[in-house]
Design a protein around this motif. Structure first.
Motif, PDB file in Angstrom:
ATOM      1  N   CYS A  12       0.665  -1.288   0.125  1.00 12.62           N
ATOM      2  CA  CYS A  12       0.017   0.085  -0.165  1.00 12.62           C
ATOM      3  C   CYS A  12       0.839   1.241  -0.145  1.00 12.62           C
ATOM      4  CB  CYS A  12      -0.943   0.093   1.389  1.00 12.62           C
ATOM      5  SG  CYS A  12      -2.191  -1.457   1.007  1.00 12.62           S
ATOM      6  N   GLY A  13       2.244   1.018  -0.054  1.00 11.66           N
ATOM      7  CA  GLY A  13       3.160   2.245  -0.029  1.00 11.66           C
ATOM      8  C   GLY A  13       3.382   2.876  -1.366  1.00 11.66           C
ATOM      9  N   GLN A  14       4.058   3.854  -1.465  1.00 11.64           N
ATOM     10  CA  GLN A  14       4.274   4.565  -2.644  1.00 11.64           C
ATOM     11  C   GLN A  14       4.624   3.915  -4.122  1.00 11.64           C
ATOM     12  OE1 GLN A  14       7.617   7.229  -3.045  1.00 11.64           O
ATOM     13  NE2 GLN A  14       6.767   8.616  -4.213  1.00 11.64           N
ATOM     14  N   VAL A  37       0.239  -3.926   6.273  1.00 15.91           N
ATOM     15  CA  VAL A  37      -0.327  -3.843   7.459  1.00 15.91           C
ATOM     16  C   VAL A  37      -1.468  -2.977   7.696  1.00 15.91           C
ATOM     17  CG1 VAL A  37       1.528  -4.419   9.396  1.00 15.91           C
ATOM     18  CG2 VAL A  37       1.187  -1.921   8.348  1.00 15.91           C
ATOM     19  N   ARG A  38      -1.886  -2.292   6.441  1.00 14.12           N
ATOM     20  CA  ARG A  38      -2.923  -1.307   6.375  1.00 14.12           C
ATOM     21  C   ARG A  38      -3.729  -1.786   5.147  1.00 14.12           C
ATOM     22  NH1 ARG A  38      -0.752   4.056   3.895  1.00 14.12           N
ATOM     23  NH2 ARG A  38       1.335   3.545   3.149  1.00 14.12           N
ATOM     24  N   ASP A  53       1.991  -8.785   8.432  1.00 13.49           N
ATOM     25  CA  ASP A  53       2.984  -7.963   9.319  1.00 13.49           C
ATOM     26  C   ASP A  53       4.312  -8.580   8.805  1.00 13.49           C
ATOM     27  OD1 ASP A  53       4.909  -7.017  10.936  1.00 13.49           O
ATOM     28  OD2 ASP A  53       3.605  -6.498  12.631  1.00 13.49           O
ATOM     29  N   ASN A  55       7.183  -8.599  10.204  1.00  9.80           N
ATOM     30  CA  ASN A  55       8.117  -9.267  11.172  1.00  9.80           C
ATOM     31  C   ASN A  55       7.429 -10.702  11.718  1.00  9.80           C
ATOM     32  OD1 ASN A  55       9.344  -6.924  12.364  1.00  9.80           O
ATOM     33  ND2 ASN A  55       7.403  -6.130  12.657  1.00  9.80           N
ATOM     34  N   LEU A  75       8.903  -5.420  -0.217  1.00 10.31           N
ATOM     35  CA  LEU A  75       8.923  -3.758  -0.247  1.00 10.31           C
ATOM     36  C   LEU A  75       8.573  -3.153   1.206  1.00 10.31           C
ATOM     37  CD1 LEU A  75       6.576  -2.634  -3.226  1.00 10.31           C
ATOM     38  CD2 LEU A  75       9.120  -3.309  -3.368  1.00 10.31           C
ATOM     39  N   ALA A  77       9.445  -1.637   4.521  1.00  7.69           N
ATOM     40  CA  ALA A  77      10.694  -1.246   5.337  1.00  7.69           C
ATOM     41  C   ALA A  77      10.056  -0.012   6.013  1.00  7.69           C
ATOM     42  CB  ALA A  77      11.810  -0.943   4.052  1.00  7.69           C
ATOM     43  N   LEU A  79      11.903   3.660   6.147  1.00  6.50           N
ATOM     44  CA  LEU A  79      12.599   4.634   4.980  1.00  6.50           C
ATOM     45  C   LEU A  79      13.811   5.422   5.697  1.00  6.50           C
ATOM     46  CD1 LEU A  79      10.631   3.274   3.015  1.00  6.50           C
ATOM     47  CD2 LEU A  79      10.879   5.289   1.803  1.00  6.50           C
ATOM     48  N   SER A 117      18.709   0.921  -2.161  1.00  9.84           N
ATOM     49  CA  SER A 117      18.607   2.348  -1.964  1.00  9.84           C
ATOM     50  C   SER A 117      19.746   3.202  -2.151  1.00  9.84           C
ATOM     51  CB  SER A 117      18.019   2.644  -0.959  1.00  9.84           C
ATOM     52  OG  SER A 117      18.195   4.303  -0.635  1.00  9.84           O
ATOM     53  N   LYS A 146      20.035  -1.577   4.354  1.00 10.05           N
ATOM     54  CA  LYS A 146      20.049  -1.694   2.860  1.00 10.05           C
ATOM     55  C   LYS A 146      21.365  -2.551   2.322  1.00 10.05           C
ATOM     56  CE  LYS A 146      15.817  -0.494   1.799  1.00 10.05           C
ATOM     57  NZ  LYS A 146      14.862  -1.685   1.445  1.00 10.05           N
ATOM     58  N   PRO A 170      16.971   5.659  -6.640  1.00 11.06           N
ATOM     59  CA  PRO A 170      16.837   6.972  -6.245  1.00 11.06           C
ATOM     60  C   PRO A 170      15.898   7.327  -5.668  1.00 11.06           C
ATOM     61  CG  PRO A 170      16.933   6.701  -8.546  1.00 11.06           C
ATOM     62  CD  PRO A 170      16.472   5.432  -8.106  1.00 11.06           C
ATOM     63  N   LEU A 172      12.075   8.604  -5.316  1.00  9.34           N
ATOM     64  CA  LEU A 172      11.156   8.166  -6.511  1.00  9.34           C
ATOM     65  C   LEU A 172       9.972   9.401  -6.357  1.00  9.34           C
ATOM     66  CD1 LEU A 172      10.957   4.254  -6.343  1.00  9.34           C
ATOM     67  CD2 LEU A 172      12.151   5.999  -8.076  1.00  9.34           C
TER      68      LEU A 172
HETATM   69  N1  LIG Z   1      10.199   5.566  -2.344  1.00 15.82           N
HETATM   70  C1  LIG Z   1      11.728   5.755  -2.678  1.00 15.82           C
HETATM   71  O1  LIG Z   1      12.029   6.998  -2.968  1.00 15.82           O
HETATM   72  C2  LIG Z   1      12.460   4.547  -2.302  1.00 15.82           C
HETATM   73  C3  LIG Z   1      13.571   4.896  -2.614  1.00 15.82           C
HETATM   74  C4  LIG Z   1      14.814   3.830  -2.614  1.00 15.82           C
HETATM   75  C5  LIG Z   1      14.224   2.819  -2.056  1.00 15.82           C
HETATM   76  N2  LIG Z   1      13.021   2.439  -1.719  1.00 15.82           N
HETATM   77  C6  LIG Z   1      12.512   1.193  -1.016  1.00 15.82           C
HETATM   78  O2  LIG Z   1      11.282   0.523  -1.773  1.00 15.82           O
HETATM   79  C7  LIG Z   1      10.449  -0.194  -0.902  1.00 15.82           C
HETATM   80  C8  LIG Z   1       9.220   0.632  -0.667  1.00 15.82           C
HETATM   81  O3  LIG Z   1       9.213   1.921  -0.517  1.00 15.82           O
HETATM   82  P1  LIG Z   1       7.856   3.048  -0.611  1.00 15.82           P
HETATM   83  O4  LIG Z   1       8.570   4.242  -0.877  1.00 15.82           O
HETATM   84  O5  LIG Z   1       6.736   2.312  -1.235  1.00 15.82           O
HETATM   85  O6  LIG Z   1       7.637   3.067   1.063  1.00 15.82           O
HETATM   86  P2  LIG Z   1       6.440   3.505   1.828  1.00 15.82           P
HETATM   87  O7  LIG Z   1       6.867   3.794   3.251  1.00 15.82           O
HETATM   88  O8  LIG Z   1       5.558   4.525   1.026  1.00 15.82           O
HETATM   89  O9  LIG Z   1       5.799   2.184   1.958  1.00 15.82           O
HETATM   90  C9  LIG Z   1       6.119   1.232   2.836  1.00 15.82           C
HETATM   91  C10 LIG Z   1       4.655   0.372   3.141  1.00 15.82           C
HETATM   92  O10 LIG Z   1       5.094  -0.837   4.043  1.00 15.82           O
HETATM   93  C11 LIG Z   1       3.996  -0.909   5.193  1.00 15.82           C
HETATM   94  N3  LIG Z   1       4.711  -1.454   6.171  1.00 15.82           N
HETATM   95  C12 LIG Z   1       5.311  -1.012   7.227  1.00 15.82           C
HETATM   96  N4  LIG Z   1       5.598  -1.681   8.141  1.00 15.82           N
HETATM   97  C13 LIG Z   1       5.166  -2.999   7.873  1.00 15.82           C
HETATM   98  C14 LIG Z   1       5.292  -3.966   8.559  1.00 15.82           C
HETATM   99  N5  LIG Z   1       5.693  -4.339   9.640  1.00 15.82           N
HETATM  100  N6  LIG Z   1       4.673  -5.216   7.778  1.00 15.82           N
HETATM  101  C15 LIG Z   1       4.357  -5.272   6.598  1.00 15.82           C
HETATM  102  N7  LIG Z   1       3.937  -3.761   5.948  1.00 15.82           N
HETATM  103  C16 LIG Z   1       4.662  -2.723   6.475  1.00 15.82           C
HETATM  104  C17 LIG Z   1       3.594   0.425   5.031  1.00 15.82           C
HETATM  105  O11 LIG Z   1       2.303   0.370   5.779  1.00 15.82           O
HETATM  106  C18 LIG Z   1       3.564   1.021   3.764  1.00 15.82           C
HETATM  107  O12 LIG Z   1       2.548   0.822   2.928  1.00 15.82           O
HETATM  108  C19 LIG Z   1      11.174   0.175   0.613  1.00 15.82           C
HETATM  109  O13 LIG Z   1      12.015  -1.058   0.896  1.00 15.82           O
HETATM  110  C20 LIG Z   1      12.093   1.243   0.432  1.00 15.82           C
HETATM  111  O14 LIG Z   1      13.461   1.277   1.161  1.00 15.82           O
HETATM  112  C21 LIG Z   1      12.241   3.401  -1.795  1.00 15.82           C
END
Ligand SMILES: NC(=O)c1ccc[n+]([C@@H]2O[C@H](COP(=O)([O-])OP(=O)(O)OC[C@H]3O[C@@H](n4cnc5c(N)ncnc54)[C@H](O)[C@@H]3O)[C@@H](O)[C@H]2O)c1
Length: 319
Positions: A12-14, A37-38, A53, A55, A75, A77, A79, A117, A146, A170, A172
């Motif tokens: 559900c993340g970015q 988790v959401r 989750d 974990n 994905l 994590a 950040l 990253s 990482k 990089p 995003l």
């Molecule tokens: N967005 C960027 O610019 C970027 C850049 C480099 C690397 N990354 C990597 O890409 C991956 C995804 O990044 P993103 O930007 O989508 O992150 P984000 O924070 O937007 O999304 C992360 C998602 O993980 C979920 N989450 C958190 N704790 C959790 C848990 N215990 N169990 C299950 N889900 C859980 C959150 O609810 C969230 O929806 C990450 O590993 C991040 O390190 C992202």
């Protein structure tokens, strides 16, 4: 094409919210299990969802028994910026979950995508056109997790033959889902504020150059790397991906071409310190030669697309 069963964690993340839709378009809705988790919103909810989750190793195993996954995009994590608020928890979440996924992959022959990253780099790293193999000295708990993750991926590939692939993304930039607590988030926020308020207070200094990329390029890179034949994936740590390199004044100037009255002020906070340890620009020669990577969006093209799509999104939110 062999039948795939795909799990995305942190979906559900970015990144996940867009990657999931691309994977569903390719493999069908039923083949892609979205987990987080959401709960998923909008289009993302139109397919299988499991609350997971990361974990919990037991829950990974339970879901594997139910779906017999052939691919996992791991994905979830914490950040860079969020991670500094609780370094030990960041290490535990980011590291333990990757090891659960790698173990599952070893036991059941699952193909893995795990993002690294630019946070792996540090102030001793050459800042311009940072090479693929260079001095790597991360300064955040996130960056340390990482870098260690890259080594575990390489280890599981060499020792157990796990097909694991990774990219050092990089920063995003996207208009669909808000950014999730990284140091490069200003480059998303600035577009929202330009449209909604006509002004923005930037948490990085005006001349801070960082590597960035528009989300459609990042999603395409991810799919292309995962689809490449094994022989082409010569790097089993994580590939550098260059994308764009710009500073806040440059993105502001690009926005002003469309919104001339837009103004920016600068008030660097703790994220400046993190940004100062990261490269200005990246060399992605290996990704280009190994699996044919090619960038599509430059800063003007991305800005035009961001503003057009955000205007529609924000207008729909109001009405
Ligand atoms: N967005 C960027 O610019 C970027 C850049 C480099 C690397 N990354 C990597 O890409 C991956 C995804 O990044 P993103 O930007 O989508 O992150 P984000 O924070 O937007 O999304 C992360 C998602 O993980 C979920 N989450 C958190 N704790 C959790 C848990 N215990 N169990 C299950 N889900 C859980 C959150 O609810 C969230 O929806 C990450 O590993 C991040 O390190 C992202």
């Amino acid at each position: 094409m062999a039948k795939e069963s795909i799990l995305i964690t942190g979906a559900c993340g970015q990144i996940g919210s867009e990657l999931a839709l691309s994977l569903r378009q390719k493999y069908g809705n039923a083949a892609v299990v979205v987990s987080d988790v959401r709960a998923p919103q909008g289009e993302l909810a139109e397919g299988p969802f499991e609350k997971l989750d990361v974990n919990s190793e037991k829950d990974f195993e339970r879901l594997y028994e139910q779906y017999k996954f052939t691919q996992i995009y791991h994905l979830a994590a914490l950040l860079s910026a969020s991670g500094e608020k609780n370094p030990l928890f960041t290490w535990q979440l980011n590291m333990n979950s990757l090891l659960y996924v790698l173990e599952l992959a070893r036991q059941h022959n699952i193909k893995i995508y795990w993002p690294s990253s630019i946070a792996v780099f540090g102030p001793e790293t050459p800042a311009n056109h940072t090479p693929q193999h260079t001095v790597i000295t991360p300064r955040t708990a996130y960056g340390i997790s990482k870098l260690s993750g890259e080594h575990w991926c390489k280890y599981y590939h060499e020792r157990y033959g796990v097909d694991v692939r990774s990219i050092r993304y990089p920063g995003l930039i996207s208009y669909k889902t808000p950014a999730g607590g990284g140091t490069t988030d200003y480059a998303v926020d600035i577009y929202y504020k330009a449209i909604e308020e006509g002004q923005y207070e930037c948490f990085l200094s005006q001349d801070t150059y960082l590597p960035m990329m528009y989300m459609p390029d990042a999603i395409r890179a991810t799919l292309e790397l995962m689809e490449a034949t094994s022989e082409r994936v010569k790097n089993r740590w994580a590939y550098n991906l260059a994308g764009l390199s710009f500073c806040p004044t440059q993105v502001a100037a690009e926005i002003q071409k469309v919104i001339p009255d837009f103004t920016v002020t600068y008030k660097p906070d703790f994220r400046q310190k993190i940004a100062d340890t990261w490269p200005n620009s990246i060399d992605d020669h290996d990704a280009q030669t190994d699996w044919g990577w090619k960038l599509e969006y430059d800063l003007p093209k991305m800005t035009e697309d961001m503003i057009k799509n955000l205007r529609t999104k924000l207008k729909n939110k109001v009405s």
